[in-house]
Design an enzyme around this catalytic site. Sequence first.
Site, mmCIF file in Angstrom:
data_model
loop_
_atom_site.group_PDB
_atom_site.id
_atom_site.type_symbol
_atom_site.label_atom_id
_atom_site.label_comp_id
_atom_site.label_asym_id
_atom_site.label_seq_id
_atom_site.Cartn_x
_atom_site.Cartn_y
_atom_site.Cartn_z
ATOM 1 C CB SER A 228 46.460 35.829 38.783
ATOM 2 O OG SER A 228 47.839 35.746 38.487
ATOM 3 C CD GLU A 249 41.618 46.560 34.061
ATOM 4 O OE1 GLU A 249 40.861 46.032 34.893
ATOM 5 O OE2 GLU A 249 41.535 47.764 33.747
ATOM 6 C CG LEU A 250 45.959 43.102 38.904
ATOM 7 C CD1 LEU A 250 46.820 43.458 40.098
ATOM 8 C CD2 LEU A 250 46.784 42.408 37.839
ATOM 9 N NE ARG A 277 30.124 38.180 29.353
ATOM 10 C CZ ARG A 277 31.088 39.035 29.677
ATOM 11 N NH1 ARG A 277 31.360 39.289 30.946
ATOM 12 N NH2 ARG A 277 31.769 39.664 28.748
ATOM 13 C CB CYS A 283 38.279 39.088 36.112
ATOM 14 S SG CYS A 283 37.744 40.118 34.742
ATOM 15 C CB SER A 439 32.044 43.742 29.824
ATOM 16 O OG SER A 439 32.537 43.047 30.948
HETATM 17 P P1 NAD Z 1 47.807 34.586 35.074
HETATM 18 O O1 NAD Z 1 48.155 35.718 35.950
HETATM 19 O O2 NAD Z 1 48.304 33.238 35.434
HETATM 20 O O3 NAD Z 1 48.357 34.849 33.606
HETATM 21 C C1 NAD Z 1 48.076 36.047 32.916
HETATM 22 C C2 NAD Z 1 49.180 36.318 31.918
HETATM 23 O O4 NAD Z 1 50.405 36.491 32.614
HETATM 24 C C3 NAD Z 1 49.412 35.194 30.911
HETATM 25 O O5 NAD Z 1 49.754 35.767 29.675
HETATM 26 C C4 NAD Z 1 50.597 34.463 31.499
HETATM 27 O O6 NAD Z 1 51.374 33.800 30.519
HETATM 28 C C5 NAD Z 1 51.388 35.620 32.075
HETATM 29 N N1 NAD Z 1 52.305 35.249 33.141
HETATM 30 C C6 NAD Z 1 52.168 34.267 34.045
HETATM 31 N N2 NAD Z 1 53.250 34.249 34.866
HETATM 32 C C7 NAD Z 1 54.061 35.256 34.464
HETATM 33 C C8 NAD Z 1 55.305 35.764 34.900
HETATM 34 N N3 NAD Z 1 55.941 35.221 35.938
HETATM 35 N N4 NAD Z 1 55.834 36.818 34.269
HETATM 36 C C9 NAD Z 1 55.197 37.377 33.232
HETATM 37 N N5 NAD Z 1 54.013 36.958 32.758
HETATM 38 C C10 NAD Z 1 53.453 35.907 33.370
HETATM 39 O O7 NAD Z 1 46.246 34.633 34.897
HETATM 40 P P2 NAD Z 1 45.314 33.644 34.079
HETATM 41 O O8 NAD Z 1 45.207 32.376 34.840
HETATM 42 O O9 NAD Z 1 45.741 33.581 32.654
HETATM 43 O O10 NAD Z 1 43.947 34.450 34.117
HETATM 44 C C11 NAD Z 1 43.108 34.399 35.201
HETATM 45 C C12 NAD Z 1 43.276 35.623 36.077
HETATM 46 O O11 NAD Z 1 43.156 36.810 35.302
HETATM 47 C C13 NAD Z 1 42.191 35.722 37.123
HETATM 48 O O12 NAD Z 1 42.751 36.105 38.351
HETATM 49 C C14 NAD Z 1 41.275 36.806 36.590
HETATM 50 O O13 NAD Z 1 40.522 37.477 37.563
HETATM 51 C C15 NAD Z 1 42.246 37.707 35.924
HETATM 52 N N6 NAD Z 1 41.564 38.541 34.937
HETATM 53 C C16 NAD Z 1 41.361 39.842 35.236
HETATM 54 C C17 NAD Z 1 40.678 40.653 34.340
HETATM 55 C C18 NAD Z 1 40.434 42.104 34.650
HETATM 56 O O14 NAD Z 1 40.073 42.818 33.735
HETATM 57 N N7 NAD Z 1 40.629 42.557 35.869
HETATM 58 C C19 NAD Z 1 40.211 40.116 33.136
HETATM 59 C C20 NAD Z 1 40.429 38.776 32.864
HETATM 60 C C21 NAD Z 1 41.122 37.999 33.777
#
Ligand code: NAD
Length: 475
Positions: A228, A249-250, A277, A283, A439
Amino acid sequence: MTTVPTDLLVAGQPVETADRFEVVDPATLEVIAEVADAGPRDAAAAVETAGSAFASWAATSPRQRSLILSEAHRLMLDEAEHGARLIVRENGKAWSDAYGEIVYAAEFFRWFAEETVRVRGDFRSAPAGDKTIIVDHRPVGIAYLVTPWNFPAAMATRKLAPALAAGCPCVLKPAAETPLTALWIGDVLRRAGVPDGVVSVLPTTDPARLTTAILADPRVTALSFTGSTGVGTALLAAAAPRVLRTSMELGGNAPFLVLEGTDVEEAVEVAMVAKMRNGGSACTAANRFYVHASLAGPFARAFTEALGRLRIGPGLDTSHDVGAMVSAAERDKVRELVERGAAEGGSVTVAGSAPESGTFLAPHVVTGVEHGGTLTRTEIFGPVAPIVSFEDLDDAVAMANDVPVGLLSYVLAGDPGTGLRVARRLESGMVAVNRGVVSDPAAPFGGVKESGLGREGGFEGIHEFLESRYIAADL
Ligand code: NAD
């Protein structure tokens, strides 16, 4: 049959920990494994072993690294059913999504096996003629890789493959929801011939503590994160004091534009893929639909009907098109967004039905949505399609660009030339014209604005883990 590793992977060995945590199948709410929970001491051990392995891994010939990555590709495909099963069980997604993800994930190993032997340098005269400019590339060093739960295999291989191809040792930290797929991939790499210490996998329930420990270690030089925007920006700040190389990659919030003159049936076919999908937890998922007023009614009706035909249920039953959401918390977050959309004047239709048990959610279509409301401002990450109607193309482009993120946009146009012209006006790192998926390991994946920094895949991906070294020479 391959067994399922549940211990940490450090120095090529399984490592047990005092604490373990449960992994839950969201379709059945059954505990399917207890996984080792890494802490700062394990982080230090993983970095130590990566540090010891760095010089020899960086000195391995590109051909040798290429052969190892090719073997990882082969093993992953040989074990595709096993990998897909792990993904279905810990993430909840449908079988076709999980199996497709394994094939996509493995392809990163093949693509970067091909790339590692083709990294080019530069050798030329300076414009002033006073020296020779030589540019070569070297691995950035130990890379810390953090991945989300929504694509447990592909987000890991999209980082591991280029990092290993570049000659970098890696420490991978998967999401706590989906550690089993990552541990299996670590094991695949070990069996493919990656030397001990070059890849560690550290699942944890305390990512902040583990990450703080790793980023503070002076031997770690790169951070590659997918997740995220909120966590990503915090990690960028954490990476700043040591000026780490960062790839981010957010989050996304993809607009889906249906232009005047588009065939509604085709638009719905594309929308089904772009929205559904991975059950909408992508994301890249189409997050908000801007449909020309002449098509908005027919599009909403046909889309709702198509969504209503989807079969929703446990992913291990291959007849299901949509699986469970990863957790009750994620499902409830999406439900709450729908409620807010309704409170803001949207008209909600539930398409089809989902099982009551487990964390399933039927698709929702929300019409009469105003741009600027909750559903257009928030990354929904679930099976919800808010539809905004527009009259003027310039307004549609302005609304599409009116968010702080810019990962992917979709344009549906009867005339591909118009589609391309509109694509060039959209503020996102990627645009899909008349198709629902972009992708591809051979293409640069990434966003602009708050969707991130850097690109994964394509010719660019390996350079996230290489630095250019310039030598000025009098020859
Ligand atoms: P998230 O940000 O909650 O978690 C992602 C990762 O970060 C996990 O491994 C989590 O354990 C870790 N994390 C969480 N808090 C942390 C902290 N304080 N310090 C260090 N690491 C920490 O995201 P999510 O809910 O797992 O995934 C969904 C998000 O990911 C969505 O916003 C989506 O758009 C994004 N995403 C982006 C892409 C891309 O390529 N741009 C691809 C897939 C998912």
